[in-house]
Design a protein around this motif. Structure first.
Motif, PDB file in Angstrom:
ATOM      1  N   LEU A 132     -79.055 -64.444 -10.337  1.00 27.55           N
ATOM      2  CA  LEU A 132     -79.104 -64.954  -8.963  1.00 27.55           C
ATOM      3  C   LEU A 132     -80.419 -65.682  -8.691  1.00 27.55           C
ATOM      4  O   LEU A 132     -80.440 -66.716  -8.007  1.00 27.55           O
ATOM      5  CB  LEU A 132     -78.935 -63.814  -7.963  1.00 27.55           C
ATOM      6  N   ALA A 133     -81.516 -65.142  -9.218  1.00 28.95           N
ATOM      7  CA  ALA A 133     -82.811 -65.799  -9.033  1.00 28.95           C
ATOM      8  C   ALA A 133     -82.809 -67.185  -9.680  1.00 28.95           C
ATOM      9  O   ALA A 133     -83.334 -68.160  -9.113  1.00 28.95           O
ATOM     10  CB  ALA A 133     -83.921 -64.929  -9.617  1.00 28.95           C
ATOM     11  N   ALA A 182     -70.360 -53.267  -5.171  1.00 29.84           N
ATOM     12  CA  ALA A 182     -69.491 -54.435  -5.317  1.00 29.84           C
ATOM     13  C   ALA A 182     -69.432 -55.226  -4.012  1.00 29.84           C
ATOM     14  O   ALA A 182     -69.475 -56.463  -3.996  1.00 29.84           O
ATOM     15  CB  ALA A 182     -68.090 -54.002  -5.738  1.00 29.84           C
ATOM     16  N   ILE A 183     -69.348 -54.511  -2.889  1.00 29.94           N
ATOM     17  CA  ILE A 183     -69.319 -55.166  -1.579  1.00 29.94           C
ATOM     18  C   ILE A 183     -70.642 -55.863  -1.303  1.00 29.94           C
ATOM     19  O   ILE A 183     -70.685 -57.027  -0.884  1.00 29.94           O
ATOM     20  CB  ILE A 183     -69.004 -54.140  -0.474  1.00 29.94           C
ATOM     21  N   ALA A 184     -71.755 -55.152  -1.554  1.00 29.29           N
ATOM     22  CA  ALA A 184     -73.071 -55.734  -1.312  1.00 29.29           C
ATOM     23  C   ALA A 184     -73.290 -56.957  -2.185  1.00 29.29           C
ATOM     24  O   ALA A 184     -73.834 -57.978  -1.733  1.00 29.29           O
ATOM     25  CB  ALA A 184     -74.153 -54.687  -1.564  1.00 29.29           C
ATOM     26  N   LEU A 185     -72.873 -56.864  -3.456  1.00 24.14           N
ATOM     27  CA  LEU A 185     -73.041 -57.972  -4.383  1.00 24.14           C
ATOM     28  C   LEU A 185     -72.249 -59.193  -3.919  1.00 24.14           C
ATOM     29  O   LEU A 185     -72.749 -60.320  -3.934  1.00 24.14           O
ATOM     30  CB  LEU A 185     -72.600 -57.540  -5.776  1.00 24.14           C
ATOM     31  N   ALA A 229     -72.151 -64.635  -1.696  1.00 27.10           N
ATOM     32  CA  ALA A 229     -71.609 -65.572  -0.704  1.00 27.10           C
ATOM     33  C   ALA A 229     -72.727 -66.233   0.097  1.00 27.10           C
ATOM     34  O   ALA A 229     -72.669 -67.439   0.384  1.00 27.10           O
ATOM     35  CB  ALA A 229     -70.635 -64.844   0.225  1.00 27.10           C
ATOM     36  N   SER A 230     -73.763 -65.472   0.457  1.00 30.63           N
ATOM     37  CA  SER A 230     -74.861 -66.042   1.240  1.00 30.63           C
ATOM     38  C   SER A 230     -75.633 -67.079   0.432  1.00 30.63           C
ATOM     39  O   SER A 230     -76.096 -68.082   0.985  1.00 30.63           O
ATOM     40  CB  SER A 230     -75.798 -64.932   1.728  1.00 30.63           C
ATOM     41  N   ILE A 231     -75.763 -66.863  -0.872  1.00 32.20           N
ATOM     42  CA  ILE A 231     -76.458 -67.833  -1.730  1.00 32.20           C
ATOM     43  C   ILE A 231     -75.618 -69.100  -1.876  1.00 32.20           C
ATOM     44  O   ILE A 231     -76.141 -70.222  -1.815  1.00 32.20           O
ATOM     45  CB  ILE A 231     -76.776 -67.215  -3.100  1.00 32.20           C
ATOM     46  N   ASP A 284     -75.647 -78.074  -3.356  1.00 35.46           N
ATOM     47  CA  ASP A 284     -74.588 -79.026  -3.692  1.00 35.46           C
ATOM     48  C   ASP A 284     -73.987 -78.728  -5.068  1.00 35.46           C
ATOM     49  O   ASP A 284     -73.281 -79.562  -5.636  1.00 35.46           O
ATOM     50  CB  ASP A 284     -75.099 -80.465  -3.629  1.00 35.46           C
ATOM     51  N   ILE A 285     -74.272 -77.531  -5.607  1.00 33.55           N
ATOM     52  CA  ILE A 285     -73.716 -77.133  -6.901  1.00 33.55           C
ATOM     53  C   ILE A 285     -72.294 -76.624  -6.703  1.00 33.55           C
ATOM     54  O   ILE A 285     -72.034 -75.806  -5.817  1.00 33.55           O
ATOM     55  CB  ILE A 285     -74.582 -76.027  -7.553  1.00 33.55           C
TER      56      ILE A 285
END
Length: 394
Positions: free
Chosen positions: A187-188, A220-223, A228-230, A237-238
Motif C-alpha cells: 500500500l505504501a 478483512a473489513i478494515a483492509l 478503497a480510500s487509497i 489516475d492509475i
C-alpha cells in the motif's frame, strides 16, 4: 440477464480487462472488480495481465499476488538463532526502478523514509514495530573482505519483563502478521505510484489478487475500507484490477467504490475455457455457482467425499439467511431417520481433502444426491445462463 462473454484462455480475459480501461467515452472504466473461486486461475490471470505490457516492450503494472509475497523471505539465523530478519529481493522493480538512483547510487526507496509510510498503515491492524536495514550483513559474513549488503526488516515487539516495558528485538512474527506487513508495504508503494514518485512513474495499472489471506473478518473489513480510500485518493489516475474469492471483501469493495467500474464473476468452465458475467447491482451470487457445480457432480456420478463440504457451505449460509439454528432444518427429501442423522453427521463433521480425494460409496452417493435435490427443490434456486456458457458461441 447480465452480459456474458466467453474466452478461450486467460490471455484473452486479461486483454478484455485492459480493454475496459482504454475504451473511449463513458464506457471507459477506472476499476475492474471480480469474484472467482480458488483454483479458477486468478494468480495466473494477474501475471497474464502484466505480461501483455512486457511483450510490448515495457512494464506498466504494479501487482500484489503470491509472487509479491515471494519477494519477502525469512533468514532465521539457524546458527546463532538471534538475528531473525525478513529479507527483501532488491532485484525486483517492485522496490523501485533500478535505473533510478541518487548521486550516491542508492535506489530511491532507500532514501524515501519508507518505514514511516508503512508504519501508520500497519498500526491500524497490529501493534508490532519494525526497522528496515538497507545495509544488513548476514551473521558470519561480517569479517568477509567484501560482505554482501542485503535489504532486511527487523521486527520489534514491546513486552513486559518483571513489570517493566521493554522492546524485544529480532522477533519472528506470525504468518498472518507477515501477510499484513507485506500488504502494508504494498500500500505504501501504491501511494508512491499514485504520487508519481521517481522510480514508480512507470505504473499505469495496479493489479491486486486476493489480498486477505490469513486475515480474520475484522481485519478483512478494515483492509477493504483502507484500500478503497487509497483508490479514491485525489489525483489517482492509475487503473486498478481487484480479484477475490472472499465474499465479504468483494461486497465491501463493491459498496465502497462507486466509481467508473466493471464488476463481474469469473467462471472456469469444464472445457478449460472461461466466462465472465457482469454482476450489475447484485454482486454476490457465488453460492449459486457452487450449487451448479455440485449439481453437475451429482449428474456425473463422480462424487467425492469432500463435495459434502461444498454442500455444507451453501446449506450453512441458508441456515443463517432464514434465521434457523441447525443445519438439519434445511435438509429435505429424507424420510429415513437413520439416513437423516447420518446426513447431519456427514455434513457437520466431514473433514475431507481436495488434495487426496476419496470416492464416495454408492449409498453415500445416493444420500448426497437426495440431499442436494431436496435442497434445490425446496428453495427453488435458479441457475443463471453463465453456468451453461461453455455451450454457447462467443
Amino acid at each position: 440477464m447480465n452480459e456474458i462473454k466467453d474466452f478461450d484462455n486467460l490471455t484473452e480475459v486479461a486483454t478484455e480487462f485492459r480493454y475496459q480501461f482504454t475504451r473511449e467515452g463513458k464506457k471507459q472504466k477506472d476499476l475492474v472488480l471480480f469474484y472467482a473461486f480458488n483454483g479458477t486461475g486468478k494468480t495466473r490471470l494477474s501475471m497474464e495481465f502484466k505480461d501483455i505490457a512486457k511483450q510490448n516492450g515495457g512494464a506498466d503494472t504494479l501487482y500484489f499476488n503470491a509472487f509479491t509475497e515471494d519477494l519477502f523471505t525469512w533468514d532465521n539465523d539457524l546458527v546463532g538463532d538471534e538475528q531473525r530478519v525478513l529479507l527483501l529481493n532488491k532485484d525486483s522493480e517492485f522496490f523501485g526502478s533500478k535505473d533510478v538512483s541518487n548521486s550516491d547510487g542508492k535506489r530511491l526507496i532507500e532514501i524515501l523514509d519508507i518505514d514511516n509510510k508503512i508504519r501508520p498503515l500497519l498500526h491500524k491492524y497490529t501493534d508490532f514495530n519494525f526497522i528496515t536495514d538497507f545495509n544488513y550483513i548476514k551473521p558470519g559474513e561480517e569479517n568477509s573482505e567484501n560482505p554482501e549488503k542485503h535489504w532486511a526488516v527487523r521486527f520489534i515487539r514491546e513486552d513486559f519483563v518483571d513489570g517493566v516495558a521493554q522492546n524485544i528485538e529480532n522477533i519472528k512474527i506470525s504468518r498472518g502478521e507477515e501477510n499484513l506487513f507485506i500488504w502494508c508495504f504494498f500500500l505504501a508503494i501504491y501511494e508512491l505510484a499514485i504520487d508519481k514518485a521517481s522510480g514508480y512513474d512507470w505504473v499505469k495499472y495496479v493489479y491486486i489478487d486476493d489480498p486477505i489471506s490469513s486475515l480474520d473478518e475484522n481485519n478483512a473489513i478494515a483492509l477493504a475500507c483502507e484500500l478503497a480510500s487509497i483508490i479514491r485518493k485525489d489525483g489517482n489516475d492509475i487503473k486498478t484490477v481487484i480479484s477475490t474469492h472472499h465474499s465479504l471483501f468483494f461486497n465491501i469493495m463493491f459498496n465502497e467504490l462507486r466509481i467508473k467500474r466493471k464488476t463481474c464473476f469469473l467462471h472456469s468452465n469444464t472445457t478449460n475455457t472461461y466466462s465472465i458475467q457482469d454482476t450489475g447491482d447484485t454482486p454476490f451470487f457465488h453460492h449459486i455457482a457452487l450449487l451448479n457445480d455440485l449439481k453437475k457432480v451429482s449428474e456425473s456420478d463422480v462424487i467425492h467425499t469432500y463435495h459434502f463440504n461444498g454442500l455444507r457451505t451453501v446449506m450453512e449460509k441458508t441456515v443463517s439467511f432464514f434465521g434457523y439454528t441447525k443445519i438439519d432444518e434445511v435438509i429435505h427429501g429424507l424420510d429415513d431417520e437413520v439416513l437423516f442423522h447420518r446426513a447431519v453427521q456427514l455434513l457437520s463433521h466431514g473433514r475431507y481433502s481436495v488434495f487426496a480425494p476419496s470416492p464416495m460409496t454408492n449409498d453415500n452417493k445416493e444420500l448426497f444426491k437426495n440431499i442436494l435435490d431436496g435442497f434445490i427443490g425446496k428453495y427453488e434456486f435458479q441457475f443463471p445462463e453463465i453456468f451453461n456458457a461453455e455451450n454457447q458461441t462467443a
